[in-house]
Design an enzyme around this catalytic site. Structure first.
Site, PDB file in Angstrom:
ATOM      1  CB  CYS A   2      -0.955  -0.009   1.155  1.00  0.00           C
ATOM      2  SG  CYS A   2      -0.170   0.033   2.753  1.00  0.00           S
ATOM      3  NE  ARG A  27       4.048   1.444  -2.624  1.00  0.00           N
ATOM      4  CZ  ARG A  27       5.303   1.544  -2.217  1.00  0.00           C
ATOM      5  NH1 ARG A  27       6.214   2.006  -3.036  1.00  0.00           N
ATOM      6  NH2 ARG A  27       5.658   1.201  -1.005  1.00  0.00           N
ATOM      7  CD1 TRP A  72      -2.422  -5.926  -1.740  1.00  0.00           C
ATOM      8  CD2 TRP A  72      -1.338  -6.648   0.071  1.00  0.00           C
ATOM      9  NE1 TRP A  72      -2.139  -7.252  -1.919  1.00  0.00           N
ATOM     10  CE2 TRP A  72      -1.478  -7.728  -0.834  1.00  0.00           C
ATOM     11  CE3 TRP A  72      -0.695  -6.874   1.285  1.00  0.00           C
ATOM     12  CZ2 TRP A  72      -0.995  -9.001  -0.562  1.00  0.00           C
ATOM     13  CZ3 TRP A  72      -0.208  -8.152   1.560  1.00  0.00           C
ATOM     14  CH2 TRP A  72      -0.360  -9.188   0.628  1.00  0.00           C
ATOM     15  CG  ASN A  96       3.144   0.709   3.779  1.00  0.00           C
ATOM     16  OD1 ASN A  96       2.847  -0.473   3.871  1.00  0.00           O
ATOM     17  ND2 ASN A  96       4.022   1.150   2.903  1.00  0.00           N
ATOM     18  N   GLY A  97       2.174  -1.095   6.702  1.00  0.00           N
ATOM     19  CA  GLY A  97       2.956  -2.025   7.515  1.00  0.00           C
ATOM     20  C   GLY A  97       2.076  -2.845   8.440  1.00  0.00           C
ATOM     21  CD  GLU A 480      10.311 -14.798 -13.435  1.00  0.00           C
ATOM     22  OE1 GLU A 480      10.302 -15.306 -12.299  1.00  0.00           O
ATOM     23  OE2 GLU A 480       9.842 -13.675 -13.669  1.00  0.00           O
ATOM     24  CE  LYS A 484       6.442 -12.418 -13.978  1.00  0.00           C
ATOM     25  NZ  LYS A 484       7.642 -12.434 -13.225  1.00  0.00           N
ATOM     26  CD  GLU A 487       4.104 -12.904 -10.559  1.00  0.00           C
ATOM     27  OE1 GLU A 487       4.505 -12.272  -9.588  1.00  0.00           O
ATOM     28  OE2 GLU A 487       4.694 -12.876 -11.657  1.00  0.00           O
ATOM     29  CG  HIS A 503      12.155 -38.929 -10.595  1.00  0.00           C
ATOM     30  ND1 HIS A 503      12.565 -40.203 -10.256  1.00  0.00           N
ATOM     31  CD2 HIS A 503      13.103 -38.434 -11.424  1.00  0.00           C
ATOM     32  CE1 HIS A 503      13.734 -40.449 -10.827  1.00  0.00           C
ATOM     33  NE2 HIS A 503      14.076 -39.389 -11.548  1.00  0.00           N
ATOM     34  CE  LYS A 602       7.152  -3.949  -9.485  1.00  0.00           C
ATOM     35  NZ  LYS A 602       7.423  -5.097 -10.353  1.00  0.00           N
TER      36      LYS A 602
END
Ligand code: HGA
Length: 607
Positions: A2, A27, A72, A96-97, A480, A484, A487, A503, A602
């Protein structure tokens, strides 16, 4: 995560607060709000959803002093009642936090008669400040006293209706900076929010508290000691955060990779050799007796670290381990003072990576290196050595250009460590540098595959699951690619080293499971081809990203796209690009919010 914007000026600051929040939208957030000092009370507007809704809802609000926030959620669902600012008496707070001792504070304040109207940890700060104002009416001192009681991470901004023209801000663990303007002073979570009013930025340190007024700023430590912090003139260009002709920031950032790589590699200049000094003045001495490298990172940055492990061991001959920061910080590990700790983070504020770095240092491991995209960030400031990638602001939540520039930085690290250890001949060094220099051109050629990748993306956008395969230094690239896709398109994707297929994961393969393979023409290609046969034999549909000279024939159920050139050790930097494009176009077909995928943020500044 946030974002905070705050302003004390000589004009109506509501449009500045809203514009600042828009710049922080990247963010990630779920709700937004603002509060200003109105004629006879705090005026507060909050909304769930986009900042654009807050903008409409606050169209009639005006004031020279105010605070704003994108949230957020960590404590309490995303809802209007949990959105910030939180109000108590005449004051309003944005935060924020995470306040870790909020339960005990909440019980204490409830016992004193405070009624909580939200489920957030933040509301305890509002009531705490209000309670402290009863014994000392000065807002600065009340916030200072409140912060001394908070345990956890925070950046906060506070206004008091009975003390107009003042905004008090403080930080511990979460980012916050001040912006010094001509007609007022400002604060925000990052510089992009304030470029609209100033380039003069002051980065607050943990434990700083500052007062903003129209005429100036003053900073103290929480114990009351006054401090001066240097003024930086931001080099960020406002244009760098504009979308331009692209549909999304992610697309823009994928296409900015040639330039981002060129900027990052500019430090090498026209030279045929690389000096350790590119990692800091102390680098030559500090790297001299390194016997092991421990890379600490999260998410995409962990994948760049995993790729670098293949380089560091093969080229520099130094043992290397990559560890997820949130695991390392809490496990009992065996410290090694000769090991180089490499912390990788786009923002340089990733809470878990920062904590892992601090944990490593607390164990007596002082050889530390930050690889970050934000020069003034906490991870950079707290590391002995640093390399700043020059990707420019990355707005899309799904990292792209930060990843490839991290890889370039890590390859430079590989060369420097190899050189310090006497493992790199002059010819080899010069050949690697030439290859690095050619990277932007090579990446540009890969980007021309976009149209063909779009066709592929349409074919499997309706699938529920996808499997990514790679081998060797391309296994982290498969990881990666899967990350992606998860996400931004919300398709469930897993990545495996192709040799692991038999396996377990082979049991998943059928006609409904697209299998995407990274297949460069390297020494593992023949092994990989056998693994691909295993997939075909079970009816799996293969989408293969090969090199121009990878000898894999196209056949029924085997779709091939060839990258224009084979790029040796640096091939992972090229091979991740089609995977970024594939996810982007699959997400477009699915109609998801590409730049702000659900539930994600973000800069992950909370644990
Ligand atoms: N803990 C607060 C603020 C959350 C936050 O900083 N998000 O990035 C809340 O849940 O409202």
């Amino acid at each position: 995560m946030c974002g905070i914007v705050a302003a004390a000026a000589d004009k109506n600051i509501v449009p500045i607060l809203v514009e600042g929040l828009k710049k922080l939208e990247y963010r990630g957030y779920d709700s937004a709000g603002l509060a200003v000092i109105g004629a006879d009370r705090i005026e507060r507007v909050r909304s769930v959803g986009r900042v654009a809704e807050l903008e409409s809802a606050s169209a009639d609000t005006a004031s020279p002093t105010g605070i704003a926030h994108t949230r957020w959620a960590t404590h309490g669902v995303p809802s209007e009642r949990n959105a910030h600012p939180h109000v108590s008496g005449s004051i309003a707070v944005v935060h924020n936090g995470i306040i870790e001792n909020y339960e005990s504070l909440r019980s204490e304040l409830t016992a004193q008669g405070y009624v909580f109207t939200s489920d957030t940890d933040t509301e305890t700060i509002a009531h705490l400040v209000d309670q402290l104002l009863k014994s000392d009416r000065d807002l600065f001192r009340a916030v200072q006293a409140a912060c001394r009681r908070l345990v956890g991470a925070y950046a906060i901004a506070v206004i008091d209706h009975s003390q107009p023209g003042r905004v008090i801000v403080s930080r511990e663990g979460s980012p916050l900076l001040l912006g010094l303007g001509d007609d007022g002073n400002y604060a925000a979570s990052d510089a992009s929010a304030l470029l609209q009013v100033t380039r003069k930025m002051v980065y607050l340190e943990n434990g700083d508290i500052a007062e903003l007024s129209r005429d100036g700023v003053r900073i103290e430590r929480l114990d009351g000691t006054p401090v001066e912090r240097p003024v930086h003139v931001s080099e960020l260009s406002a244009a760098a955060v504009e979308l331009g002709n692209f549909r999304h920031y992610m697309q823009k950032e994928i296409f900015e990779q040639p330039e981002a790589l060129a900027n990052t590699l500019e430090i090498v200049g026209g030279s045929k050799t690389i000096q350790p000094g590119i990692f800091g003045a102390e680098a030559a001495t500090l790297l001299n007796d390194v016997d092991h490298i421990l890379i600490l990172a999260c998410g995409t940055s962990a994948h760049s670290g995993m790729t670098a492990r293949y380089w560091l061991e093969a080229v520099a001959g130094v043992p290397c381990t990559v560890e997820i920061a949130s695991e390392y910080r809490y496990r009992t590990s065996v410290p090694n003072p000769r090991q180089l700790i490499v912390a990788i983070s786009q923002s340089g504020e990733t809470a878990d990576t920062l904590a892992a770095l601090r944990h490593a240092k607390s164990l007596g491991q002082t050889k530390t290196l930050a690889i970050c995209n934000v020069p003034e960030s906490a991870i950079v400031r707290e590391s002995a050595l640093r390399f700043i990638t020059r990707a420019g602001p990355e707005i899309g939540v799904a990292s792209t250009k930060a990843f490839t520039t991290q890889l370039a930085a890590l390859f430079l690290l590989t060369l420097v460590v190899a050189k310090v250890r006497g493992q790199l001949g002059a010819d080899q060094e010069s050949a690697y540098i030439d290859q690095l220099r050619h990277l932007p051109v090579a990446v540009n050629k890969v980007l021309t595959l976009e149209d063909e990748i779009t066709v592929w993306a349409r074919r499997f956008a309706d699938k529920q699951h996808a499997l990514f395969l790679g081998r060797g230094r391309h296994y982290p690239i498969a990881l990666e690619g899967a990350l992606k896709l998860k996400e931004i398109s919300y398709i469930h994707a897993e990545a495996y080293p192709a040799g692991e297929l038999k396996h377990g994961p082979l049991a998943l393969v059928d006609a409904n499971m697209p299998v995407i393979s990274v297949a460069p023409a390297d020494d593992l290609l023949e092994k990989l081809k056998s693994n691909l046969q295993e997939v075909r034999a079970r009816g799996g549909e293969l989408y293969v990203f090969a090199d121009a000279d990878s000898e894999i024939p196209e056949s029924e159920g085997v779709h091939m796209l060839r990258l224009p050139e084979h790029y040796g050790l640096l091939s992972p930097i090229l091979h991740v690009i089609p995977l970024q494009l594939l996810s982007y176009h699959a997400a477009l077909v699915k109609g998801t919010d590409v730049d702000k995928p659900r539930n994600l943020a973000k800069s992950v500044t909370v644990e």
